[in-house]
Design an enzyme around this catalytic site. Structure first.
Site, mmCIF file in Angstrom:
data_model
loop_
_atom_site.group_PDB
_atom_site.id
_atom_site.type_symbol
_atom_site.label_atom_id
_atom_site.label_comp_id
_atom_site.label_asym_id
_atom_site.label_seq_id
_atom_site.Cartn_x
_atom_site.Cartn_y
_atom_site.Cartn_z
ATOM 1 C CE LYS A 31 -2.827 0.323 3.553
ATOM 2 N NZ LYS A 31 -3.519 1.827 4.006
ATOM 3 N N GLY A 33 -4.811 8.444 5.635
ATOM 4 C CA GLY A 33 -3.869 9.360 6.212
ATOM 5 C C GLY A 33 -2.462 9.602 5.147
ATOM 6 N NE ARG A 89 -5.233 8.777 11.202
ATOM 7 C CZ ARG A 89 -4.565 7.970 10.338
ATOM 8 N NH1 ARG A 89 -5.202 7.501 9.462
ATOM 9 N NH2 ARG A 89 -3.212 7.633 10.691
ATOM 10 C CG ASP A 103 0.974 0.085 9.417
ATOM 11 O OD1 ASP A 103 0.581 0.913 10.276
ATOM 12 O OD2 ASP A 103 1.565 0.205 8.434
#
Ligand code: S3P
Length: 427
Positions: free
Chosen positions: A36, A108, A136, A335
């Site tokens: 990603k 984000g 955020r 992550d």
């Protein structure tokens, strides 16, 4: 094997619940979707490069599609055919003013990296996103961009953010107050439009895909390490030359399958072309350190990014003590923490995560999401401000809330395979 069995109660187009039954093993051979982080960067850098960039194995997720639609909204022609994407670069000054706010959806990475590029444009633009993204923290990019001379406004340091670039930007040296690859990338991308050297120092080396891809596109990116910190610099204004990109499989997606296979004793799983970038492969090294039956073969290097095939067998030898993840390790595994929480329930002395306050400002408050769901499954878990500790626990089937967060949903899609009884993952 009792994987996903049926889908229930469709609530809207893309929100649904899934029933899972426990599994004895995971067996097979798969290629995980493209990385990603690298996919976002390929579209953004390809858009401001001169010439055509062909991207193979693009991560066709909602997040990466948000990056595509934002670039298209500024006049970049982008053709998408499944996981093949062709970007017709318009050069550093060829973007057109968008006619509406640029919608970054839930992503984000789109918002923070794109802001760096928008900072270098002559026009005014607005970046916004969904409810989660609008909550955020964005001051972390607003502050360095303002130092570079960009007129940038937001209510309360959150999106929507209005960006009025005034190129050439003022080059800065930026000491990163938070450990974030998105912030580092934002400043470096803005540096492409500055007049002179822009540099960023970090005490913990975050993922370096931006640096690697800029170099692939011909930008001279320098890196030096001293006094326990790394400084990355580039000279602006800089031009990028389009080059084709093969995106490796996403090691953070592989992580769910790797942990699932390691925790289910009869498993044998082969994962092809997984990214092995040193700033991302900590999950592999952690599993190796735990004595898991894992090997990496066929290592290659494509477009400055290493990758290889991972073969993993089920079963984890019992570590002698609690596995503790803190400091630089936490940043390198940021992550992977939700799936490591699940792993912790299967380790004889459990697992503790500290220095992970950043998880509270991800797509959901990931510390709270993980702790809540582990408790629903009967796990013994303690929450801290900056992490949690989970003890070895027998998991029971439960109703799991994804909290609208893809990594929470995927981590618990593995947890429910290890549980006794049926589970449902909501949303
Ligand atoms: C990303 C950086 C990390 C990571 C995110 C992707 C990137 O975020 O959590 O999933 O592509 O640069 P932070 O920079 O906020 O740590």
């Amino acid at each position: 094997m009792g994987l996903l069995s049926r889908q229930t109660r469709a609530r809207s187009f893309n929100i649904f619940n899934v029933i899972f039954r426990p599994a004895k093993s995971i067996k097979g051979e798969v290629s995980v979707p493209g990385d990603k982080s690298i996919s976002h960067r390929a579209v953004m850098l390809g858009s401001i490069a001169e010439g055509i960039t062909r991207i193979e194995n693009f991560a066709g997720s909602d997040d990466c599609n948000s990056t595509i639609t934002c670039m298209q909204a500024m006049g970049v022609e982008i053709d998408v055919d499944d996981t093949n994407v062709v970007v017709h670069g318009v050069g550093p000054n060829g973007l057109e003013p968008p006619t509406a706010p640029l919608d970054c959806g839930n992503s984000g990475t789109t918002m923070r990296l794109l802001a760096g590029i928008l900072a270098g444009q002559e026009f005014e633009s607005v970046v916004t996103g969904d409810e989660s993204l609008q909550s955020r923290p964005m001051r972390r990019i607003i502050e360095p961009l303002a130092q570079m001379g960009v007129a940038i406004d937001s209510a309360d340091g959150r999106a929507p953010i209005t960006i009025r670039g005034r190129p050439p930007l003022t080059p800065i040296h930026y000491e990163m107050p938070v450990s974030s690859a998105q912030v580092k990338s934002c400043v470096l991308l803005a540096g492409l439009f500055a007049d002179g050297e822009t540099s960023v120092s970090e005490f913990v080396s975050t993922r370096d895909h931006t640096e690697r891809m800029l170099a692939w596109f011909g930008v001279n990116v320098l890196e030096r390490s001293e006094d326990a910190r790394t400084t990355i610099s580039l000279q602006g204004p800089a031009k990028l030359n389009a080059r084709d990109i093969v995106v490796p499989g996403d090691v953070s997606s592989a992580a769910f399958l790797l942990v699932g296979a390691a925790c289910l004793p009869g498993s044998t799983l082969t994962l092809h072309s997984v990214g092995l970038n040193p700033t991302r492969r900590a999950i592999i090294d952690l599993l190796l350190g735990l004595g898991s039956d894992l090997k990496v073969i066929d290592e290659q290097n494509n477009c400055n990014e290493p990758s290889g095939t991972i073969i993993i067998g089920g079963g984890l030898p019992a570590p002698a003590r609690t596995v503790v993840i803190r400091g630089e390790k936490t940043a390198r595994l940021i992550d992977e923490i939700p799936i490591l929480a699940v792993l912790g329930t299967q380790l004889e002395h459990g697992l503790e995560v500290r220095d992970a306050g950043e998880l509270r400002v991800k797509e959901s408050d990931r510390i709270s999401s993980v702790v809540t769901n582990l408790k629903s499954m009967g796990a013994e878990v303690t929450e801290f401000d900056d992490g949690f500790a989970v003890k070895t626990s027998k998991l029971a089937g439960a109703t799991i809330d994804s909290f609208g967060d893809h990594r929470v949903a995927m981590a618990f899609a593995v947890a429910v395979l290890l549980a006794e009884g049926e589970s449902e993952i909501v949303d």
